[in-house]
Design a protein around this motif. Structure first.
Motif, short mmCIF file in Angstrom:
data_model
loop_
_atom_site.label_atom_id
_atom_site.label_comp_id
_atom_site.label_asym_id
_atom_site.label_seq_id
_atom_site.Cartn_x
_atom_site.Cartn_y
_atom_site.Cartn_z
N TYR A 59 -3.75 49.35 48.82
CA TYR A 59 -2.65 50.15 49.37
C TYR A 59 -3.09 50.97 50.57
O TYR A 59 -2.29 51.58 51.25
N ASN A 60 -4.39 51.00 50.81
CA ASN A 60 -4.89 51.80 51.93
C ASN A 60 -5.66 50.91 52.89
O ASN A 60 -6.86 51.08 53.10
N GLU A 82 -5.22 51.03 55.79
CA GLU A 82 -5.40 51.88 56.97
C GLU A 82 -6.76 52.56 56.96
O GLU A 82 -7.16 53.18 57.95
N MET A 124 -2.63 56.94 54.90
CA MET A 124 -2.57 55.84 53.93
C MET A 124 -1.20 55.18 53.92
O MET A 124 -1.04 54.09 53.38
N MET A 125 -0.21 55.87 54.48
CA MET A 125 1.18 55.38 54.48
C MET A 125 1.60 54.89 55.86
O MET A 125 2.77 54.56 56.05
N ASP A 179 0.45 46.41 53.76
CA ASP A 179 -0.91 46.52 53.25
C ASP A 179 -1.34 45.12 52.82
O ASP A 179 -0.94 44.15 53.46
N ASN A 227 1.87 49.77 50.63
CA ASN A 227 1.39 50.47 49.43
C ASN A 227 1.75 49.80 48.09
O ASN A 227 2.47 50.37 47.27
#
Ligand code: K7E
Ligand code: CUA
Ligand code: CA
Length: 649
Positions: free
Chosen positions: A276-277, A279, A287-288, A293, A346
């Motif tokens: 989910y991360n 990034e 993270m969003m 993802d 995510n």
């Protein structure tokens, strides 16, 4: 107690039930202790409950005649074991299914005064200790429990659980259902997803579990030095492979993004983690930030070939070989170790269908589940696809907050919807047809409300090729009004749902002390637990003729045996300032006949099962007389089963 007394006792209890034992062992046990008591009263006391129990037993058939589906009548046994994580209680629990009866709490990362886990020397050796002899950690956070496989189903040999808090993998042996090994995972934090493999990717003869994969959720500087804490590029997560037998860490993969939940393929070729991360963010907003993802696939054969070829590096002073699994290092699919499949933002949870064909990766923030086809991922690794996204064969909208999916073995998926507080039943083939353009395909088949906010949901045998489609358990995170109020901390609701028909039917609620996450529902014939230990398993087992006290400087060893209702010796003398080790072997041979051993005012408590040996070490710093006693009800003379430790000034 003499050796001949021992033989006499063993012979008298061989092949007898507990009730008969209560009558016979009293005689032998007391004789062995050199005591003489009128026994008539004792025998009567032991017989009394049998008479009292009769009316209840006679009533049982009436109750069972009208019993509802999912109800287990008094005296009847469950069809399944539900083996559940215990969250930040640090333990693993076993419930019966369908009843929801609590059968066992297995202490793993948590100290447990009942069993002595975290206090006995044997458990400390498994847990690991600090230089002063205390356990290294006394906390843990178990989220996932999975079993070892042979031929695509549980073989009952091992179960594993993760510790997200202190980054350890624990193994539970299937015969005693007790933790037997704990491994520290280096270079990671937030060790979350975990899954054993199901067979070897290369060697067809190895059709059972030999590896356990461990994902890590939190990025940490590699190596973990504080001077780099402001540089996001210094941070990474790793995927770890642990040997199922030795529990040694075999290798790690350095990745882009984080590794959350895990799944493994039935052919042994792939492990999967949702990320989910992607990034590599260190704060929530980062993270969003990305619209997509990933669901990440690991090519086990290629990773192990790279390790073998020495294409590895090491992190800090860790001896574990690490391979490069970053996107930059894996640009060519034909040699890539890792495949990053883009999925909506995510995601949470990845589960494989019992036929081994598809992975379902839940959307969490997206109301979708992404269906990824296993053989298409293999094709991507062969360079036969243009993009990773071509492995996606469906992405149905199923509801709000999808987290985890179970399967019935009939082509249907059951996904927990955290925000909707529902379980949604959807059909995988229909989802694929819909994705291909068939707008008439009926994807969502049913919904049922659960109470409330489900996290994991799982089906009976659903993580094996023997998925039987009978039950789905919804592990709900909030119980709110569901049970009698007991103060601010609420118990959690576990809800058992009948999935054998077209419509899901809620069978019953049972409680679970906070806070289970995942569990597996294992058909009862898959487990063959032993109910009596093997005395020779312990290298320090105390034979009856070896009881007594030995001293080496300030270190005192007390060798003790128990046989209902006596300890031997029943008294021992030590000196203030001594370090005392009591080694206790339980010579009883009867199922369920545990003795406890606790010493007044010394923080000493443990139990020993039939034929088991445990030892515990403590300091004596106050002169006086201190009773030790049996803490575990064992016998009509259980209360009298005690003795004295005399601490001289
Ligand atoms: Cu969804 Cu840790 Cu498996 Cu909790 S995780 S629910
Ligand atoms: Cu021995 Cu109670
Ligand atoms: Ca993200």
């Amino acid at each position: 107690m003499t050796k001949s007394d021992q033989t006499e006792v063993d012979a008298s209890v061989a092949d007898t039930g507990r009730r008969k034992f209560l009558n016979t062992a009293t005689v032998a046990g007391l004789a062995g202790a050199g005591l003489s008591i009128g026994l008539a009263g004792c025998n009567k006391a032991a017989e009394a409950p049998a008479t009292a129990a009769k009316p209840a037993a006679a009533a049982a058939p009436v109750a069972s005649a009208g019993h509802a589906k999912g109800e287990v009548a008094p005296g009847q046994l469950d069809d399944y074991y539900t083996i559940s994580s215990g969250g930040h209680s640090g333990e693993v629990r076993i419930y019966g299914a369908p009843s929801g009866r609590t059968l066992k709490r297995i202490p793993v990362f948590n100290p447990d005064p009942l069993s002595g886990w975290g206090m006995t020397n044997e458990s400390k050796a498994i847990l690991g200790t600090r230089p002063d002899g205390s356990p290294k950690y006394t906390t843990g956070d178990t989220h996932h429990v999975h079993g070892s496989y042979a031929d695509g189903t549980y073989d009952g040999k091992y179960f594993w659980t993760n510790d997200k808090l202190n980054n350890r993998l624990a193994r539970i042996r299937g015969d005693y259902l007790e933790c037997d090994k704990i491994t520290d995972i280096p270079n990671v934090q937030g060790f979350h997803g975990m899954f054993p493999d199901k067979r070897d990717p290369v060697d067809a003869a190895i059709n059972h579990t030999t590896r356990v994969f461990c994902g890590s959720e939190f990025h940490v500087p590699q190596p973990n030095k504080p001077n780099d804490w402001k540089n996001p590029k210094a941070y990474a997560t790793l995927m770890t492979c642990v040997d199922a037998e030795t529990m040694a860490v075999r290798w790690q993969v350095r990745l882009d993004g984080n590794m959350d939940l895990c799944a493994t393929s039935y052919d042994g070729k792939l492990a999967a983690c949702n990320s989910y991360n992607t990034e590599n963010g260190l704060v929530l907003n980062d993270m969003m930030s990305s619209e997509r993802d990933a669901c990440v696939f690991f090519n086990i054969e290629r990773i192990e070939a790279a390790v073998k070829a020495g294409k590895v590096f090491y992190i800090g002073d860790s001896k574990v070989p690490v391979v490069d699994g970053t996107k930059a290092g894996n640009a060519d699919p034909k040699t890539a170790l890792i495949c990053y499949v883009p999925v909506p933002k995510n995601p949470h949870g990845v589960n494989i269908t019992p036929d081994g064909k598809y992975y379902a990766c839940s959307g969490k923030l997206s109301p979708t589940a992404t269906v990824i086809q296993h053989d298409l991922v293999l094709k991507w690794f062969n360079g036969e696809l243009k993009t990773e996204r071509e492995t996606v064969v469906a992405e149905p909208e199923i509801g709000l907050g999808p987290l985890h999916t179970g399967f019935d073995g009939r082509g249907n998926a059951y996904t927990t919807l955290f925000l909707d507080s529902q379980i949604v039943k959807w059909n995988i083939d229909a989802a694929i047809a819909h994705f291909k353009g068939d707008k008439n395909a009926k994807v969502v088949l049913d919904r049922i409300d659960v109470h409330y906010q489900p996290g994991h949901g799982y089906t009976s045998m659903g993580e094996t090729k023997e998925a039987d489609g009978k039950y789905f358990n919804s592990g709900n995170k909030f119980s709110k009004d569901r049970f009698l109020p007991v103060g601010p901390v609420h118990v959690e609701t576990e809800q058992l749902i009948d999935i054998s028909g077209d419509k899901m039917v809620l069978l019953h609620d049972h409680t679970a002390y906070p806070e289970p996450h995942d569990a597996i529902i294992v058909r009862r014939d898959r487990l063959k637990p032993k109910q009596v230990y093997t005395m020779s398993d312990s290298p320090i087992a105390v034979q009856s003729d070896k009881v007594g006290v030995t001293r080496n400087g300030k270190k005192v060893t007390v060798r003790m045996v128990s046989i209902a209702p006596v300890f031997s010796p029943i008294e021992f003398v030590v000196k203030k300032g001594d370090e005392v080790t009591v080694i206790l072997t339980n010579h009883d041979t009867v199922e369920d006949l545990h003795h406890g051993f606790g010493i007044e005012n010394h923080n000493v408590c443990m139990i020993v099962g039939p034929q088991e040996t445990k030892s515990i070490t403590f300091n004596v710093d106050r002169p006086g007389v201190f009773w030790f006693y049996c803490t575990h009800f064992c016998h009509a003379l259980h209360l009298e089963m005690r003795g004295r430790m005399i601490v001289e000034a």
